[in-house]
Design a protein around this motif. Structure first.
Motif, PDB file in Angstrom:
ATOM      1  N   ASP A  21       0.842  -1.192   0.000  1.00  0.00           N
ATOM      2  CA  ASP A  21       0.000   0.000   0.000  1.00  0.00           C
ATOM      3  C   ASP A  21       0.880   1.246   0.000  1.00  0.00           C
ATOM      4  O   ASP A  21       2.100   1.165  -0.210  1.00  0.00           O
ATOM      5  N   SER A  54      -2.043  -1.324  -3.999  1.00  0.00           N
ATOM      6  CA  SER A  54      -2.822  -0.116  -4.263  1.00  0.00           C
ATOM      7  C   SER A  54      -2.231   0.621  -5.456  1.00  0.00           C
ATOM      8  O   SER A  54      -1.204   0.219  -6.024  1.00  0.00           O
ATOM      9  N   SER A  55      -2.852   1.729  -5.828  1.00  0.00           N
ATOM     10  CA  SER A  55      -2.318   2.545  -6.923  1.00  0.00           C
ATOM     11  C   SER A  55      -0.934   3.081  -6.577  1.00  0.00           C
ATOM     12  O   SER A  55      -0.082   3.247  -7.456  1.00  0.00           O
ATOM     13  N   ALA A  56      -0.706   3.359  -5.284  1.00  0.00           N
ATOM     14  CA  ALA A  56       0.621   3.811  -4.865  1.00  0.00           C
ATOM     15  C   ALA A  56       1.652   2.722  -5.117  1.00  0.00           C
ATOM     16  O   ALA A  56       2.782   2.994  -5.567  1.00  0.00           O
ATOM     17  N   VAL A  58       1.432   0.312  -7.404  1.00  0.00           N
ATOM     18  CA  VAL A  58       1.601   0.214  -8.857  1.00  0.00           C
ATOM     19  C   VAL A  58       2.530   1.325  -9.342  1.00  0.00           C
ATOM     20  O   VAL A  58       3.422   1.107 -10.174  1.00  0.00           O
ATOM     21  N   GLY A  59       2.351   2.528  -8.809  1.00  0.00           N
ATOM     22  CA  GLY A  59       3.200   3.654  -9.207  1.00  0.00           C
ATOM     23  C   GLY A  59       4.661   3.413  -8.903  1.00  0.00           C
ATOM     24  O   GLY A  59       5.546   3.761  -9.701  1.00  0.00           O
ATOM     25  N   ILE A  87      -4.906  -6.722 -10.835  1.00  0.00           N
ATOM     26  CA  ILE A  87      -4.756  -5.264 -10.866  1.00  0.00           C
ATOM     27  C   ILE A  87      -3.845  -4.841 -12.021  1.00  0.00           C
ATOM     28  O   ILE A  87      -4.160  -3.927 -12.800  1.00  0.00           O
ATOM     29  N   VAL A  91      -4.892  -2.450 -15.328  1.00  0.00           N
ATOM     30  CA  VAL A  91      -4.317  -1.124 -15.616  1.00  0.00           C
ATOM     31  C   VAL A  91      -3.403  -1.166 -16.836  1.00  0.00           C
ATOM     32  O   VAL A  91      -2.788  -0.153 -17.195  1.00  0.00           O
TER      33      VAL A  91
END
Length: 414
Positions: A21, A54-56, A58-59, A87, A91
């Motif tokens: 996360d 989370s997107s964080a 993935v970033g 996920i 994306v």
């Protein structure tokens, strides 16, 4: 989150257990950055036991992929858990992060050499080429700090030029009189250490029709192509390599008695000095800038290595048998070294270097464009018996070396 390291034959595998996360993503980013600083260029991230991303998270995966790609390295996600796989597919990043987006680059054949616990990779760039070296001004006048307007010459910083000495950015002597300090110029970019009390280095980079110009008091100016690129890295369990050993091996590789050498490397600590005051106020008769205690007012010198783990850009001239005209400009690189030289360093904040063949101009411009210039100094060897700091030392990096075909004196502005 738990991170486990497993060294494989051709890569380092990091196994992640737990949630990826926002909080743990930054922890992972820091850990992987440390891996890059250790010299690892290939990482596989095993996410089989990662229960959430989370997107964080993935970033951070995308950031790590880009960072390794920028240094010609390799970063892949392997064995993703069902949650992670879902996920990344949604994306649209599965192909890139799983390594199916593009075929790996074909490695370029290079010659290899190991000496003194250091592994060298040798790339021939312009075999047989030689540089010319122009000797500007009289470095002997530094001891009496009596440089005047007649000693000042303007030096354009062309893209094919390596130059170092004492100078400042400005149009003439009067404009620079209170700022003259150490400078290093390469590939159309230049950095210098002002002596006006700010203690903050300055730099200029050429662009388009703009060519930076330095007003110089004395210096060395080399023009021409480098014959070899030499990548180096200390072997596991070995100490850092000293400046004198690195230069000696570069000269041996280039079969050069005298050579210009540029080094872009991760520093294990630099040993050097920089002027505190501009040398344009003549000292009293028989006095010397280098005499104790006045030297403390004129020179900044650290009794310990500085700029550890910085990325250092170093340039200079070295010779096994300096001709008469070069001798005033050079000093022995180390007590036990048979090489005399003159080298300046510009220290930058750390960033990883690309693997393999490296273009000098691109590397230098990228360094200055990224900012983070920390200082410019004249490299020295401190071999005092009790408290000496020794030499500048390096962990890994790249060297460009070129034999010098001729030395000539010349004060023309060119």
């Amino acid at each position: 989150m738990e991170i486990q390291r497993h060294q494989r034959p051709d890569h380092l595998e990091l196994s992640i257990e737990g949630r990826l996360d926002g909080y743990w993503a930054q922890h992972l980013s820091t850990s992987v950055a440390d891996v890059m600083r250790e010299g690892t260029h290939a990482v596989r991230l095993n996410l089989s036991r990662t229960s959430y991303i989370s997107s964080a998270g993935v970033g951070v995966l995308v950031e790590m992929y880009k960072n390794f790609s920028a240094i010609n390295g390799s970063f892949r996600v392997i064995e993703p858990s069902r949650q992670v796989l879902q996920i990344l597919e949604m994306v649209g990043l599965a192909g890139m992060l799983f390594g199916t987006a593009a075929a790996p680059a074909v490695p370029i054949a290079v010659r290899r050499k190991e000496a003194g616990g250091v592994i060298y990779e040798i790339h021939d760039q312009a075999p047989g080429s030689q540089l010319s070296c122009r000797l500007m001004g009289d470095p002997g006048r530094l001891a009496s700090a009596d440089f005047a307007a007649a000693d000042c010459r303007v030096l354009p910083l062309s893209e094919s030029r390596l130059a170092l000495g004492l100078g400042a950015f400005g149009d003439d002597f009067d404009h620079c009189r209170d700022r003259f300090g150490e400078f290093l110029a390469l590939s159309g970019a230049g950095a210098f250490q002002p002596t006006d009390g700010t203690n903050f280095p300055d730099y200029m980079v050429g662009s388009g029709n703009f060519v930076p110009r330095l007003s110089t008091l004395y210096g060395l100016c080399c023009d021409g192509p480098f014959s070899h690129l030499v990548r180096f890295e200390t072997a596991a369990g070995s100490d850092a390599v000293t400046l004198s050993a690195l230069v000696a091996n570069c000269m041996d590789i280039a079969n050069a008695e005298s050579a210009a050498v540029v080094i872009l490397a991760e520093s294990a600590g630099l040993v050097g000095a920089a002027l505190k005051r501009s040398p344009i106020a003549p000292l009293s008769q028989d006095a010397s800038l280098f005499a104790y205690p006045d030297v403390r007012r004129w020179l900044s010198f650290s009794p310990e290595r500085s700029h550890s783990r910085a990325l250092a850009l170093i340039g200079g001239v070295a010779s096994l048998a300096p001709p008469a005209e070069l001798r005033p400009f050079v000093r022995p690189l180390a007590r036990s070294s048979g090489i005399a030289g003159h080298f300046h360093a510009a220290a930058f904040g750390y960033r990883p270097l690309k693997k393999g063949e490296l273009d000098l101009k691109t590397a230098v411009r990228g360094l200055f464009d990224g900012g983070g210039l920390e200082g410019v100094l004249h490299l020295l060897a401190d071999h005092r018996d009790i408290a000496g700091a020794g030499e500048s030392e390096f962990l890994r990096g790249a060297c460009w070396v070129g034999p010098i075909g001729q030395f000539r004196s010349g004060d023309q502005n060119s």
